[in-house]
Motif scaffolding. Structure first.
Motif, PDB file in Angstrom:
ATOM      1  N   ILE A 144      45.891  29.817  37.773  1.00  0.00           N
ATOM      2  CA  ILE A 144      44.567  29.644  37.550  1.00  0.00           C
ATOM      3  C   ILE A 144      44.103  28.384  37.928  1.00  0.00           C
ATOM      4  CG2 ILE A 144      42.723  29.742  35.984  1.00  0.00           C
ATOM      5  CD1 ILE A 144      44.311  31.679  34.411  1.00  0.00           C
ATOM      6  N   GLY A 145      43.074  28.146  38.984  1.00  0.00           N
ATOM      7  CA  GLY A 145      42.481  27.305  39.577  1.00  0.00           C
ATOM      8  C   GLY A 145      42.092  27.292  40.912  1.00  0.00           C
ATOM      9  N   VAL A 162      40.666  28.803  47.805  1.00  0.00           N
ATOM     10  CA  VAL A 162      40.364  29.777  46.903  1.00  0.00           C
ATOM     11  C   VAL A 162      40.671  29.336  45.366  1.00  0.00           C
ATOM     12  CG1 VAL A 162      42.884  30.545  46.804  1.00  0.00           C
ATOM     13  CG2 VAL A 162      41.018  32.491  46.310  1.00  0.00           C
ATOM     14  N   GLN A 163      39.631  30.155  44.737  1.00  0.00           N
ATOM     15  CA  GLN A 163      39.787  29.928  43.357  1.00  0.00           C
ATOM     16  C   GLN A 163      40.313  30.960  42.547  1.00  0.00           C
ATOM     17  OE1 GLN A 163      35.975  28.799  41.464  1.00  0.00           O
ATOM     18  NE2 GLN A 163      37.028  28.060  39.547  1.00  0.00           N
ATOM     19  N   ALA A 180      41.215  35.938  42.881  1.00  0.00           N
ATOM     20  CA  ALA A 180      40.041  35.364  43.064  1.00  0.00           C
ATOM     21  C   ALA A 180      38.827  36.431  42.522  1.00  0.00           C
ATOM     22  CB  ALA A 180      39.682  35.044  44.430  1.00  0.00           C
ATOM     23  N   ALA A 181      37.679  35.809  42.332  1.00  0.00           N
ATOM     24  CA  ALA A 181      36.649  36.562  41.560  1.00  0.00           C
ATOM     25  C   ALA A 181      36.160  37.980  42.364  1.00  0.00           C
ATOM     26  CB  ALA A 181      35.470  35.710  41.441  1.00  0.00           C
ATOM     27  N   PRO A 262      34.498  36.223  36.715  1.00  0.00           N
ATOM     28  CA  PRO A 262      35.341  37.142  37.153  1.00  0.00           C
ATOM     29  C   PRO A 262      34.761  38.557  37.514  1.00  0.00           C
ATOM     30  CG  PRO A 262      35.970  36.995  34.999  1.00  0.00           C
ATOM     31  CD  PRO A 262      35.045  35.875  35.075  1.00  0.00           C
ATOM     32  N   LEU A 263      35.407  39.134  38.735  1.00  0.00           N
ATOM     33  CA  LEU A 263      34.812  40.614  38.907  1.00  0.00           C
ATOM     34  C   LEU A 263      35.916  41.284  38.818  1.00  0.00           C
ATOM     35  CD1 LEU A 263      32.912  39.635  42.104  1.00  0.00           C
ATOM     36  CD2 LEU A 263      31.815  40.191  40.000  1.00  0.00           C
ATOM     37  N   PRO A 264      35.653  42.700  38.854  1.00  0.00           N
ATOM     38  CA  PRO A 264      36.828  43.744  38.477  1.00  0.00           C
ATOM     39  C   PRO A 264      37.994  43.512  39.631  1.00  0.00           C
ATOM     40  CG  PRO A 264      34.906  44.824  38.352  1.00  0.00           C
ATOM     41  CD  PRO A 264      34.457  43.490  38.913  1.00  0.00           C
ATOM     42  N   GLU A 265      39.138  43.947  39.391  1.00  0.00           N
ATOM     43  CA  GLU A 265      40.363  43.806  40.198  1.00  0.00           C
ATOM     44  C   GLU A 265      40.147  44.972  41.020  1.00  0.00           C
ATOM     45  OE1 GLU A 265      45.155  44.906  40.284  1.00  0.00           O
ATOM     46  OE2 GLU A 265      43.862  45.234  38.314  1.00  0.00           O
TER      47      GLU A 265
END
Length: 282
Positions: A144-145, A162-163, A180-181, A262-265
């Protein structure tokens, strides 16, 4: 098969760089002495070709002692006096400077990579040393980061930033995907298969098609490996860098990341990770 091809290409692409590395700055330890108990430690830094090592160890009386070694690192090796110092400032003392208290002899170090090597201390046989990694486990949480991915080769210079924010569960060969989000970029530590021990990342488009795969190993905040867009494409020499830790704290001089929502996978991302780890690039 894919991993063997990766290694072969790495040897070709990186031939001129095979010995061009500097040891990673930070805390190093003698591998055989890494037991969780107080012991000897090394603080190593190399800037340009100037090598500096501080060592904390003990006298035969059991009292702690401080040593300093400095010199020029050539061909990843150095032999230089290990100097002892005493009489410096202690907690609450007035200003005072340490003075040289002689040397037990030379220390010889040869680095085999940016995070591994061998050291010969005075009166001792050669021993393996490693860059200590005490805070980033081989686990999803450590990914994460904010990361940058920079590769160079026949495709020219390629770069991604990328985050990684969201843990979405493991594939059959890894221990947990972090994405990523937007769900279009994800990474995972590989714990089985031909990429075991590596980190695999993939970048896809909104239709789920693979844009690029990244395979690398890293230590703390830096890593190296190769990127590729397909099994038939040229492999690019890859350098990666962690810009923020999992809490968003910058690992460099300035950067401080903001929290991301975060957004859905994206299920296609997980499928691409799994397919490459098991079958190789398409």
């Amino acid at each position: 098969m894919f991993f063997k091809k990766l290694v072969a290409a790495a040897l070709i692409l990186g031939a001129s760089l095979a010995h061009a590395f500097l040891p990673q700055a930070g805390t190093w330890v003698v591998s055989s002495e890494l037991d969780g108990m107080p012991g000897r430690g090394l603080a190593i830094d190399v800037q340009n070709e100037t090598f500096v090592m501080q060592m904390f160890a003990y006298e035969n009386t059991g009292h702690p002692s401080f040593y300093l070694a400095a010199g020029t690192l050539l061909n990843n090796q150095i032999t230089t006096p290990l100097n002892r110092y005493e009489g410096g400032r202690y907690f609450g003392s007035a200003a005072r400077s340490g003075v040289s208290a002689g040397s037990p002899g030379n220390v010889s170090i040869r680095f085999t990579s940016g995070t591994t090597g061998f050291a010969t201390f005075p009166g001792e046989p050669e021993k393996a040393i490693i860059r200590a990694n005490f805070a980033y486990p081989f686990a999803p949480s450590s990914l994460i980061g904010v990361w940058t991915f920079t590769s160079i080769g026949s495709e020219g210079l390629q770069a991604d930033a990328v985050q990684l924010t969201t843990s979405v569960g493991a594939t059959s060969t890894g221990n947990g995907v972090v994405t990523a989000a937007n769900g279009l970029f994800g990474c995972e530590h590989q714990i089985s298969g031909s990429l075991n021990g590596n980190v695999l990342c993939v970048k896809i488009n909104s239709q789920g098609q693979l844009l690029r795969a990244y395979i690398f190993v890293y230590s703390v905040n830096e890593g190296e490996g190769y990127s590729q867009v397909s099994a038939n494409s040229t492999q690019q020499l890859l350098s990666i860098r962690r810009l923020t830790n999992p809490k968003g704290v910058g690992t460099g001089l300035i950067l401080k990341a903001d929290e991301a929502q975060p957004l859905p996978e994206n299920s296609a991302l997980r499928a691409q990770l799994s397919n490459i780890a098991i079958h190789g690039l398409p």
